[in-house]
Scaffold this motif. Structure first.
Motif, PDB file in Angstrom:
ATOM      1  N   UNK A 128       0.868  -1.058   0.219  1.00  0.00           N
ATOM      2  CA  UNK A 128       0.066  -0.016   0.012  1.00  0.00           C
ATOM      3  C   UNK A 128       0.978   1.267  -0.052  1.00  0.00           C
ATOM      4  N   UNK A 129       1.770   1.270   0.753  1.00  0.00           N
ATOM      5  CA  UNK A 129       2.889   2.446   0.994  1.00  0.00           C
ATOM      6  C   UNK A 129       3.624   2.755  -0.158  1.00  0.00           C
ATOM      7  N   UNK A 130       4.541   1.428  -0.766  1.00  0.00           N
ATOM      8  CA  UNK A 130       5.681   1.546  -1.385  1.00  0.00           C
ATOM      9  C   UNK A 130       5.571   0.654  -2.896  1.00  0.00           C
ATOM     10  N   UNK A 131       4.597   0.052  -2.978  1.00  0.00           N
ATOM     11  CA  UNK A 131       4.155  -0.643  -4.462  1.00  0.00           C
ATOM     12  C   UNK A 131       3.156  -0.223  -5.215  1.00  0.00           C
ATOM     13  N   UNK A 173      16.189  -4.614  -6.183  1.00  0.00           N
ATOM     14  CA  UNK A 173      14.864  -3.872  -6.000  1.00  0.00           C
ATOM     15  C   UNK A 173      13.747  -4.617  -6.017  1.00  0.00           C
ATOM     16  N   UNK A 174      13.851  -5.950  -6.560  1.00  0.00           N
ATOM     17  CA  UNK A 174      12.461  -6.690  -6.620  1.00  0.00           C
ATOM     18  C   UNK A 174      12.451  -7.470  -5.270  1.00  0.00           C
ATOM     19  N   UNK A 175      13.510  -7.908  -4.596  1.00  0.00           N
ATOM     20  CA  UNK A 175      13.636  -8.626  -3.495  1.00  0.00           C
ATOM     21  C   UNK A 175      13.414  -7.816  -2.043  1.00  0.00           C
ATOM     22  N   UNK A 176      13.149  -6.518  -2.134  1.00  0.00           N
ATOM     23  CA  UNK A 176      13.469  -5.712  -1.059  1.00  0.00           C
ATOM     24  C   UNK A 176      12.189  -5.738  -0.136  1.00  0.00           C
ATOM     25  N   UNK A 202       8.714   0.531  -5.634  1.00  0.00           N
ATOM     26  CA  UNK A 202       9.189  -0.930  -5.750  1.00  0.00           C
ATOM     27  C   UNK A 202       8.283  -1.703  -6.479  1.00  0.00           C
ATOM     28  N   UNK A 203       8.635  -2.599  -7.207  1.00  0.00           N
ATOM     29  CA  UNK A 203       7.828  -3.444  -8.008  1.00  0.00           C
ATOM     30  C   UNK A 203       6.809  -4.084  -7.157  1.00  0.00           C
ATOM     31  N   UNK A 204       5.524  -4.707  -7.919  1.00  0.00           N
ATOM     32  CA  UNK A 204       4.775  -5.296  -7.188  1.00  0.00           C
ATOM     33  C   UNK A 204       4.758  -6.955  -7.170  1.00  0.00           C
ATOM     34  N   UNK A 205       5.478  -7.442  -8.200  1.00  0.00           N
ATOM     35  CA  UNK A 205       5.575  -8.814  -8.381  1.00  0.00           C
ATOM     36  C   UNK A 205       6.812  -9.385  -9.161  1.00  0.00           C
TER      37      UNK A 205
END
Length: 371
Positions: free
Chosen positions: A196-199, A231-234, A207-210
């Motif tokens: 909700x906050x960062x994706x 970037x994806x794993x954060x 950051x990416x969602x999936x």
């Protein structure tokens, strides 16, 4: 010491055998096996009619297509619920395909013999070898587990030591409030909050969602591939780390506080040692034993079993999701192969825990104790 670890290694065999026997019996007597799954799909009574039976998806897909010509108008006396109206020869053919025409003990011996040769068979409902299937899913789970493990321990241990040294201070009180809140929030709920906050959920789209990588990952340079991966794993790693971070911090703090109050600490101070020397030369080795004892279980949980909801929320196709689907679909080769592998790894990690004990405190002598 060497004799002790040799005995521990030899004990792996009967321990692993006993665990596999118990789980084999439980799974075999559980209702709704793979034959029932196919019958329910044929009769249109399956709760979740997925595409696993369409398009040539292994034995299950072939059996489903064969059923179209194998149904009869008469009722059949079968041990499977919902088998009425199906040709009894078709039911027997299904049992032969899945190996259920053999007695339980024969199936178990055959399975364990194959496992000893590292032959884990093929998935019932996926046209793919179990080993290949597991290795395809492993990068996601390894990424989540290793990074979560490292992040949790690298932050929690220094923070726990700092809190123990300043027990009752303002820093200890404020950080404890943060830790308690973190412990109270489930990882999956924190994952939703991060989305909700960062994706792009409602506020920022940082950051990416999936996924574990971007669609153009192969076209990127090595440095950009690393950045894209991080970037994806954060967000998934942060979501998984929150619960482990909180509990491990308090465990480390309480362990150090308990050791600091011991008599040997007062003696070391009386000899003129500085607080740093007392803490890291004497207290650290003893206090870390209880923390080290949780390494194997924490690592296994983070690596394989702790990521199901996180994988689902962030659309990551890893071992957690694979194991869940295998259990739901009664995909026994996948269930037993992963159980065999994870159990063996857990037993080996328990031995490595004892090795770590000795490395931290050489005074420990397992030879003086019964195995």
């Amino acid at each position: 010491m060497i004799a002790y670890f040799i005995r521990r290694l030899l004990l792996l065999i009967p321990t692993l055998f006993a665990i596999m026997v118990l789980n084999f019996a439980i799974v075999q007597f559980a209702p709704g096996g793979p034959v029932e799954q196919i019958i329910a799909e044929i009769q249109g009574t399956a709760v979740d009619a997925t595409a696993r039976f369409s398009g040539g998806g292994g034995d299950g897909g072939r059996a489903s297509s064969q059923a179209q010509g194998g149904a009869t108008a008469g009722a059949v006396d079968s041990k499977y619920r919902g088998a009425q109206g199906l040709d009894p020869e078709f039911i027997k053919d299904l049992e032969r395909q899945f190996g259920f025409d053999k007695p339980l003990h024969e199936r178990f011996v055959l399975m364990m013999g194959n496992f000893l040769r590292f032959d884990f068979g093929q998935s019932y409902f996926r046209d793919q070898d179990v080993v290949e299937l597991v290795f395809d899913k492993m990068p996601v789970s390894i990424s989540l587990g290793v990074w979560t493990f490292l992040l949790s321990y690298l932050i929690s241990i220094p923070l726990g030591i700092r809190k123990a040294i300043g027990d009752g201070s303002r820093f200890d009180v404020y950080s404890s409030s943060v830790v308690i809140v973190g412990y109270a929030i489930p990882g999956f709920l924190f994952a939703v909050l991060l989305i909700v906050l960062f994706a792009g959920g409602s506020y920022y789209k940082i950051f990416p969602l999936r996924g574990l990588t971007s669609s153009n990952f192969d076209d990127l340079s090595l440095g950009m591939q690393l950045l894209d991966y991080l970037w994806h794993i954060t967000l998934p790693v942060v979501a998984m780390s929150i619960g482990a971070f909180a509990s491990l911090t308090m465990l480390t703090k309480n362990s150090f506080i308990d050791q600091i109050s011991q008599q040997y600490v007062q003696t070391a101070r009386a000899k003129g040692l500085t607080e740093r020397q007392v803490l890291y030369r004497h207290v650290f080795r003893n206090a870390m034993l209880i923390v080290v004892s949780g390494f194997p279980s924490a690592f296994i949980a983070m690596l394989f079993t702790g990521s199901l909801l996180i994988e689902t929320i962030f659309s990551l196709d890893g071992l957690g999701l694979l194991g869940f689907e295998a259990i739901i679909n009664r995909d026994y080769p996948v269930v037993f192969a992963t159980l065999y592998f994870f159990t063996m790894m857990g037993l080996v990690m328990a031995i490595l825990r004892d090795v770590t004990y000795v490395m931290i405190d050489p005074r420990i002598d397992f030879e003086a104790r019964d195995v």
